[in-house]
Each structure stands twice: as structure tokens, then as C-alpha cells.
Design an enzyme around this catalytic site. Structure first.
Site, PDB file in Angstrom:
ATOM      1  N   THR A  98       0.857  -1.191   0.000  1.00  0.00           N
ATOM      2  CA  THR A  98       0.000   0.000   0.000  1.00  0.00           C
ATOM      3  C   THR A  98       0.888   1.233   0.000  1.00  0.00           C
ATOM      4  O   THR A  98       1.790   1.353   0.824  1.00  0.00           O
ATOM      5  CB  THR A  98      -0.920  -0.006   1.235  1.00  0.00           C
ATOM      6  N   VAL A 100       2.234   5.120   0.210  1.00  0.00           N
ATOM      7  CA  VAL A 100       2.123   6.416   0.872  1.00  0.00           C
ATOM      8  C   VAL A 100       1.854   7.479  -0.193  1.00  0.00           C
ATOM      9  O   VAL A 100       2.305   7.366  -1.331  1.00  0.00           O
ATOM     10  CB  VAL A 100       3.432   6.732   1.632  1.00  0.00           C
ATOM     11  N   ILE A 134       4.601  -1.121   3.148  1.00  0.00           N
ATOM     12  CA  ILE A 134       4.308   0.288   2.879  1.00  0.00           C
ATOM     13  C   ILE A 134       5.194   0.747   1.723  1.00  0.00           C
ATOM     14  O   ILE A 134       6.421   0.735   1.823  1.00  0.00           O
ATOM     15  CB  ILE A 134       4.561   1.154   4.126  1.00  0.00           C
ATOM     16  N   LYS A 135       4.561   1.148   0.623  1.00  0.00           N
ATOM     17  CA  LYS A 135       5.306   1.585  -0.560  1.00  0.00           C
ATOM     18  C   LYS A 135       5.688   3.059  -0.441  1.00  0.00           C
ATOM     19  O   LYS A 135       4.848   3.901  -0.137  1.00  0.00           O
ATOM     20  CB  LYS A 135       4.474   1.373  -1.830  1.00  0.00           C
ATOM     21  N   ILE A 136       6.947   3.321  -0.707  1.00  0.00           N
ATOM     22  CA  ILE A 136       7.489   4.675  -0.603  1.00  0.00           C
ATOM     23  C   ILE A 136       8.392   4.920  -1.806  1.00  0.00           C
ATOM     24  O   ILE A 136       9.160   4.041  -2.204  1.00  0.00           O
ATOM     25  CB  ILE A 136       8.302   4.832   0.702  1.00  0.00           C
TER      26      ILE A 136
END
Length: 339
Positions: A98, A100, A134-136
Site C-alpha cells: 500500500t 504512501v 508500505i510503498k514509498i
């Protein structure tokens, strides 16, 4: 003979690059990835309207009766990511990525705070940290944010990765996984070199991921490598054996309907030597990025594309909440929507 997809699944973890639940049910990947563009596309499918409305109603409850539409939508952007992620996790045994808000890509603290919030929402929904990545974006600021989050037990997937220095910095930061892009690198070379076609082994994106994979394995980094952004199945074939590959439904379908032998090209137990560990500080990182026109342009383009997708999603949500709340006592005059 088994299909390419079946053979690939025996040597690489196959990940579905989509927010489409039907596609996930069809191809049965272990993991799934989403991004703002995929969420925006899914949000426009009538069958998913219930999920959107659920997120908006939950956000209204969180913000309160007198909160503006804009405040509700800001909250709903996070809720929608988690609502879709939760539904995806019902259909896969592994993890969902998912992302950011891409508009925070150059703000370390804001990225950390947003990631913490997304994880809190997942935890509140009964989903543990080990099922979420968490995708950044792989900016220097994003990598530093991931370093903080990993120490807190929040696992990260660093995306929009086009240059070796981004990968090396991610490995040193101890991130769980990186997503080096293949197809977007190819796009740039085709547009800027005048060469229309690259054979699989000569594909610049394939060469980039292969180098990163061998560097990580040769130097015993634990960070997983997940090739992403494919334009054709030839690129996928050349990366067979990579830790993970995230693939669109269209290409998953092609793989499932192609029956030819598949050779394992990458081997984590026998990596090709590509040099010793290198130290990447902020100055060196920026220097390497600025001297690589492809990486600089593609990172900038990717952040802008994902940011626009979020802007467009906000507009759709504002329109939807106005419909849902039209005539209700808390649809205040101050909530008027401007285009």
C-alpha cells in the site's frame, strides 16, 4: 508442458500488480501490489463502489458531523487504501503493498507519519504488520523514512527505483523489499536512443535489475528484489529466479497461455559477482541521480503521475460524498465543491 506462469511460480514469487480483485482471484498470486493509479482505476469500476462508500462513511464518522467534505476526503484517501488492501488480503496468502501519498515523497517526517497511520488502520482492521508492505518512492527522503519505519517493525517496499544508487541506499537502510522498474527504463531508452527494439538480454531495464539482484545476493543483503513495470513477457522471462516479480493481469494472462520451456536466469545461491559493497551518503546519492538523466527524469515523472492520480481520486471522492450526503444536516454550505 506447464505454462510459463506455472514454471515461473516454481522459481520466483509471482505478485499481481493490480487493485482488481477479480484478476487476483483468477491468477492466485502470493502477494499483490497497488499504487495510486491502480486504486484510481479500481475506484471507477461500479462493482467497487461499495468499498468506496464504506471508506467515505467511515471517514465521516472519524472526522465528525461538522467536518468539511475536504477533510473527509483527506481521511478517506487513507481509508480507501486500507479497504482495498483488506479485500485483497482476503484473496491472497501473502502481503499487500500500500503506497504512501506520493505528494510526500520529499518529506521524510510526513512520510513516516503517513506510514504509521496506514499501519494503524490495518491493525485496527485486524491485519498484522507482516502482511503489509508500505510503498514509498525511492527518494533520499523516502529511503530515510523507510529506515526509521523498519526499526519500528513497519515493513517497506521502496518503489520508483531506476538507478543503482537507489538500490544500494535501500539495502544499507535495511528495507524489506525494493521494486526496481524495468519497463519504464526501457521506455526511456527507446525514446532517447532511436533504438526501437531491444532483445530481452539487452533490455536496459533487465540489465538494471540483474545487476541489483546479483549485488544484493553477493553482499548478503536481506532486502528482497521485486522486478516491476514490465512491458512484455520477454522481460519477465529474462528475470526468472528473481526474488519476486510483480506483473499486470494482461501479462499474467499471456504467461498462463504460453507453453515453452523456462530457464532460471537469476540464482540467489549462485549470484554473479558485481563488486564490493559501496557506501552511499546523501551527497553521493544526489550526484549519481543528477548525472543519470533517465533515473532523474523517470523518478520525477513517476512521482508526478502518482500525485496526479491522487488529485484525480480526491475529485472523484468529493463528487461522491456530495451525492451521498446531499440534503443531510451535515452537508454544510461551507462544503461546496469547487473544481
Amino acid at each position: 508442458m506447464s505454462s510459463l506462469l506455472e514454471q515461473l511460480s516454481s522459481m520466483t514469487i509471482v505478485v499481481a500488480d493490480t487493485g482488481d480483485l477479480e484478476a487476483i482471484r483468477t491468477f492466485k498470486p502470493r502477494d499483490a501490489t497497488t499504487n495510486p493509479s491502480l486504486i484510481l482505476a479500481a475506484a471507477q469500476v461500479p462493482g467497487y463502489q461499495k468499498l468506496i462508500d464504506e471508506a467515505l462513511k467511515s471517514s465521516r464518522e472519524e472526522i465528525g458531523i461538522r467536518g468539511s467534505f475536504q477533510e473527509v476526503v483527506k481521511e478517506a484517501l487513507d481509508q480507501i487504501c486500507v479497504v482495498f488492501g483488506k479485500e485483497i488480503l482476503k484473496n491472497i496468502p501473502g502481503r499487500v503493498s500500500t503506497e504512501v501519498d506520493a505528494r510526500l515523497s520529499f518529506d521524510t517526517q510526513a512520510t513516516v507519519e503517513k506510514a504509521r497511520k496506514l499501519i494503524r488502520l490495518y491493525n485496527k482492521a485486524g491485519i498484522k504488520n507482516d502482511r503489509v508492505l508500505i510503498k514509498i518512492a525511492s527518494t533520499w527522503e523516502g529511503i530515510k523514512a523507510a529506515e526509521v519505519l523498519e526499526r519500528e517493525g513497519i515493513h517497506c517496499n521502496l518503489t520508483l527505483l531506476f538507478n543503482f544508487c537507489q538500490a544500494a541506499a535501500c539495502a544499507e537502510a535495511g528495507v524489506t523489499l525494493i521494486s526496481p522498474f524495468v519497463g519504464r527504463i526501457l521506455d526511456w531508452y527507446k525514446a532517447n536512443t532511436g533504438i526501437a527494439n531491444y532483445p530481452g538480454p539487452e533490455d536496459p531495464g533487465v540489465i538494471s535489475v540483474t545487476k541489483i539482484f546479483n549485488y544484493f545476493k553477493s553482499n548478503n543483503y536481506k532486502t528482497e528484489v521485486m522486478g516491476a513495470s514490465f512491458r512484455n513477457i520477454e522481460e519477465i522471462v529474462e528475470l526468472a529466479g528473481c526474488d519476486l516479480l510483480t506483473i499486470s493481469p494482461k501479462l499474467l494472462d499471456q504467461l498462463s497461455n504460453t507453453n515453452v520451456p523456462l530457464e532460471k536466469k537469476l540464482d540467489s545461491l549462485n549470484p554473479k559477482p558485481v563488486g564490493q559493497k559501496i557506501d552511499i551518503d546523501h551527497e553521493k546519492f544526489e550526484s549519481m541521480m543528477n548525472s543519470d538523466s533517465m533515473a532523474f527524469e523517470k523518478l520525477d515523472e513517476g512521482i508526478k503521475k502518482f500525485s496526479k492520480a491522487i488529485d484525480d481520486l480526491e475529485i472523484r471522492l468529493l463528487e461522491r460524498i456530495a451525492i451521498l450526503e446531499e440534503g443531510k444536516s451535515f452537508a454544510l454550505s461551507g462544503n461546496a465543491i469547487s473544481s
